[in-house]
Design a protein around this motif. Structure first.
Motif, PDB file in Angstrom:
ATOM      1  N   LYS A  36     -88.797 -99.047  20.038  1.00 56.41           N
ATOM      2  CA  LYS A  36     -89.297-100.407  20.263  1.00 56.41           C
ATOM      3  C   LYS A  36     -88.211-101.376  20.727  1.00 56.41           C
ATOM      4  CE  LYS A  36     -93.444 -99.365  18.753  1.00 56.41           C
ATOM      5  NZ  LYS A  36     -94.604 -99.294  19.670  1.00 56.41           N
TER       6      LYS A  36
ATOM      7  N   GLU B 178     -93.687 -89.964  23.534  1.00 59.51           N
ATOM      8  CA  GLU B 178     -93.783 -90.389  22.143  1.00 59.51           C
ATOM      9  C   GLU B 178     -92.463 -90.959  21.639  1.00 59.51           C
ATOM     10  OE1 GLU B 178     -95.524 -91.518  18.863  1.00 59.51           O
ATOM     11  OE2 GLU B 178     -96.598 -90.604  20.548  1.00 59.51           O
TER      12      GLU B 178
ATOM     13  N   GLN C  57     -91.687 -94.897  20.397  1.00 64.14           N
ATOM     14  CA  GLN C  57     -91.092 -95.234  19.096  1.00 64.14           C
ATOM     15  C   GLN C  57     -89.861 -96.123  19.237  1.00 64.14           C
ATOM     16  OE1 GLN C  57     -90.276 -91.568  17.017  1.00 64.14           O
ATOM     17  NE2 GLN C  57     -92.371 -90.791  17.320  1.00 64.14           N
TER      18      GLN C  57
ATOM     19  N   PRO D  63     -85.566 -95.610  17.030  1.00 65.74           N
ATOM     20  CA  PRO D  63     -86.328 -96.872  16.948  1.00 65.74           C
ATOM     21  C   PRO D  63     -85.456 -98.118  16.814  1.00 65.74           C
ATOM     22  CG  PRO D  63     -87.363 -95.187  15.600  1.00 65.74           C
ATOM     23  CD  PRO D  63     -86.042 -94.631  16.038  1.00 65.74           C
TER      24      PRO D  63
END
Length: 317
Positions: free
Chosen positions: A62, A56, A60, A41
């Motif tokens: 970002k 997924e 995460q 992340p």
């Protein structure tokens, strides 16, 4: 800026070079995705082999702006999510050219010179000078693909005075090929092919590209070698082509199912050579791949738009 790597066992001199040349960056070298995912992340750049990401994990990430895939294969990448987040993707296409071209001629020569039988005879102390030997010089080679690997295969083929014919999506001329043809009009090339070498990647267009009728077009003495992707042709199709003597031999380094099960019939077929997806293995692998990353990192930090091996997420290559 965090540069996160999920590549196992990155060589110490590669790590030291990056950390010394870019002290303003934070590098984290992890041993696989399980170790790396907690840091993902926060990462702006992620280095991977391309088989460990999913939707997924990308969601995460970002802060992620660039994924460097340290291989040529891209079929397991979650491109839809990557495209949605507008993440730059580059890969290491071309670094396999030398080892895979060497593999090609190792395998073709072992077929022509009956190496499997010679080794079997050596183990049983059998002196057999009646084995039929052949030459590969002066033959015709059809290569499915005309990229960096295919071009190196064609270059070495020309050293054996072969006629080299390339097949690609566009059919545009490429170095070391005597002829190139598009996938729209290429099948007739198979009629005179002594060797058919496949180095195509896995894309929607190449899955199941070779079919039963293609092997029927090849001369009965032809050798088929696949070191691209296993989904290019059904395993059963190749097996039937060999068993029905439509072709003389198949060399397979990639398969629909990997690892190939120990009880698979391919292991027992005398005129099929099985190798465990190692045509591209080389001690120079990481060095060549990180050289591409190094050059692209310079461009990234300078805000450039052009990158080596930039991937279109919508097409997957």
């Amino acid at each position: 800026m965090l540069v996160l790597s999920a590549i196992k066992n990155v060589k110490e001199d590669i790590r030291a070079r990056l950390e010394a040349d870019y002290p303003e960056l934070t590098f984290s070298f992890c041993h696989g995705i399980e170790e790396a995912k907690d840091e993902l992340p926060e990462a702006e750049i992620f280095i991977t082999y391309g088989e460990d990401l999913n939707d997924e994990l990308v969601k995460q990430a970002k802060k992620l702006k660039w994924i460097m895939v340290l291989s040529a294969g891209m079929e397991k990448m979650p491109f839809s999510q990557i495209d949605q987040q507008q993440i730059l993707v580059t890969n290491a296409r071309g670094i396999h050219a030398v080892p895979m071209a060497e593999y090609t001629f190792t395998m073709l020569l072992q077929v022509a010179r009956q190496t499997k039988k010679v080794i079997a005879n050596e183990r049983t102390h059998t002196w057999d000078r009646k084995l039929t030997m052949d030459e590969i010089s002066g033959k015709t080679m059809v290569v499915l693909g005309t990229g960096a690997i295919a071009q190196e295969v064609a270059r070495l083929a020309q050293a054996f005075r072969m006629k080299t014919i390339g097949v690609s999506r566009t059919g545009n001329p490429k170095p070391h090929f005597d002829e190139t043809h598009s996938v729209v009009n290429w099948e007739h090339m198979l009629e005179n092919a002594d060797f058919v070498v496949a180095v195509l990647p896995s894309t929607p267009e190449t899955i199941g590209f070779l079919r039963k009728e293609h092997f029927q077009m090849m001369p009965s003495h032809a050798v088929f070698l696949n070191m691209g992707r296993g989904d290019l042709v059904a395993t059963e199709t190749v097996l039937q082509a060999v068993q029905s003597e439509e072709i003389a031999h198949a060399v397979l380094d990639v398969f629909e199912e990997e690892p190939l099960p120990q009880d698979h019939v391919l292991w027992e077929e005398e005129n099929i050579t099985v190798t465990p997806h190692h045509s591209g293995v080389s001690p120079q692998y990481q060095y060549r791949a990180f050289d591409i990353f190094y050059e692209n990192l310079e461009r990234y930090l300078q805000g450039q738009e052009e990158y080596i091996n930039k991937i279109d997420p919508k097409r997957g290559y």
